[in-house]
Design a protein around this motif. Structure first.
Motif, PDB file in Angstrom:
ATOM      1  N   THR A 243       0.846  -1.191   0.000  1.00 41.59           N
ATOM      2  CA  THR A 243       0.000   0.000   0.000  1.00 41.59           C
ATOM      3  C   THR A 243       0.882   1.241   0.000  1.00 41.59           C
ATOM      4  O   THR A 243       2.028   1.215   0.456  1.00 41.59           O
ATOM      5  N   ARG A 245       0.159   5.305   0.917  1.00 43.60           N
ATOM      6  CA  ARG A 245      -0.884   6.224   1.359  1.00 43.60           C
ATOM      7  C   ARG A 245      -0.225   7.389   2.101  1.00 43.60           C
ATOM      8  O   ARG A 245       0.453   7.197   3.105  1.00 43.60           O
ATOM      9  N   GLU A 247       0.108  10.233   4.611  1.00 47.36           N
ATOM     10  CA  GLU A 247      -0.526  10.557   5.882  1.00 47.36           C
ATOM     11  C   GLU A 247       0.234  11.697   6.540  1.00 47.36           C
ATOM     12  O   GLU A 247       1.475  11.717   6.534  1.00 47.36           O
ATOM     13  N   GLY A 259      -5.787  -0.768   4.448  1.00 53.08           N
ATOM     14  CA  GLY A 259      -4.571  -1.244   3.803  1.00 53.08           C
ATOM     15  C   GLY A 259      -4.471  -2.756   3.805  1.00 53.08           C
ATOM     16  O   GLY A 259      -4.122  -3.375   2.793  1.00 53.08           O
TER      17      GLY A 259
END
Length: 351
Positions: A243, A245, A247, A259
């Motif tokens: 994954t 992502r 943040e 995830g």
């Protein structure tokens, strides 16, 4: 003899340490989590696939990645030669995913011809355990992979053998000025450290597949419209990831359920037999990334401070080359290797 402090014992910090120790510098490495460090490098799959990633890496970084594979071979020759596997990599697609594979192929055609188009039989010849649903593939014979943890441990041993000092404590750059000639900062993402750097949370699954399923090289595949990978790991194991992502304030050692769900879906997309795999570990790390998604080397304090950061997904692929560029900087050598990592020159559009 110059004394150098390195903050961070991930792949970049350890690569810098080994390179500088071999050149005769006195090196101490600081990491609060131990040796090797337990940050993003410890959660990596160890893919060395510059050609397989040539659709998103500028050409000079692809060439640097190929050079890094040779550096890894030399680094691990005495300590852990079996950690490096030079078997190439695959990108496979089902009939449903064929348009995505075609788009990927069109993206790399202007950049490189160092790949082979495969039909179903060709895919099965290289990876007999893959499902026959994969009708097409691209094979990148010069790619490689390594056991990330064993490679990191080997570099820790090399550091100690060459007289490097390992200090397990948290430290700040300002704490080291009066004790060392230079400080090299390889900490990755930390809050309020570099305003241009952002955190990309990544998760991967370490699996023990059922009997009868085994891969011999990294395989990338589509799940939905996203690319995932499966990499052989630790004998019969497999890492499925990853994954990505962004943040603002990531929790480094805790995966998110969304995830995990996407990874479980991806594993089942790769092969339904993985429903019966055992989950050994959830790998979870925070990857440091600049907007270009390329590493950057910057300096301060009249060259006494050097920051090597922004490895994103390419720590093992580019870490040894970043280390060479850091040593060039320490030696005041203005080389092409150094210039490609400057914040002025690592523009993704420049080939």
């Amino acid at each position: 003899m110059q004394t150098i402090a390195i903050i961070g014992a991930g792949v970049t910090g350890l690569s810098c340490a080994v390179r500088l120790l071999r050149a005769g510098f006195k090196v101490s490495i600081f990491d609060r989590s131990g040796f090797p460090g337990q940050g993003a490098s410890a959660a990596a799959a160890g893919m060395l696939t510059p050609l397989g990633e040539s659709a998103e890496l500028p050409l000079r970084f692809v060439e640097a990645g190929l050079k890094a594979i040779g550096i890894w071979k030399d680094l691990l020759a005495d300590e852990m030669p079996c950690a490096l596997k030079r078997r190439g990599s695959l990108l496979v697609a089902s009939a449903f995913d064929r348009p995505l594979l075609t788009a990927f192929q069109r993206g790399i055609e202007p950049l490189s011809d160092r790949w082979v188009m495969l039909d179903r039989a060709g895919v099965r010849t290289l990876e007999p355990c893959l499902s026959p649903v994969y009708e097409d593939g691209l094979y990148f014979p010069e790619d490689a992979h390594l056991d990330a943890i064993e490679a990191l441990k080997a570099m820790v041993r090399l550091t100690l053998q060459m007289g490097g000092q390992l200090i397990c404590e948290e430290t700040e750059v300002s704490d080291l000025w009066d004790r060392y000639d230079r400080v090299i900062d390889c900490r990755g993402w930390t809050q309020d450290h570099d305003p241009d750097l952002h955190a990309v949370k990544g998760e991967a699954l370490s699996l023990l597949p059922p009997d009868g399923f085994q891969l011999t090289r990294p395989v990338r595949f589509f799940s939905g419209a996203e690319l995932f990978y499966a990499v052989p790991h630790a004998g019969d194991g497999l890492i499925v990831g990853a994954t990505m992502r962004r943040e603002a304030l990531p929790v480094e050692d805790m995966p998110r359920l969304d995830g995990l769900k996407s990874l479980l879906d991806a594993a089942q997309t790769l092969d339904r037999r993985l429903n019966r795999a055992y989950l050994k570990e959830v790998l979870c790390g925070v990857r440091p990334s600049y907007p270009t998604k390329l590493p950057r080397i910057s300096t301060g304090q009249d060259g006494a401070y050097i920051a090597a950061n922004g490895m994103y997904r390419h720590g093992f692929l580019l870490g040894p080359v970043v280390a060479q560029a850091v040593m060039d900087l320490v030696n005041s050598d203005d080389t092409p290797c150094l210039s490609m990592f400057s914040d002025r020159n690592n523009d993704r559009g420049a080939l």
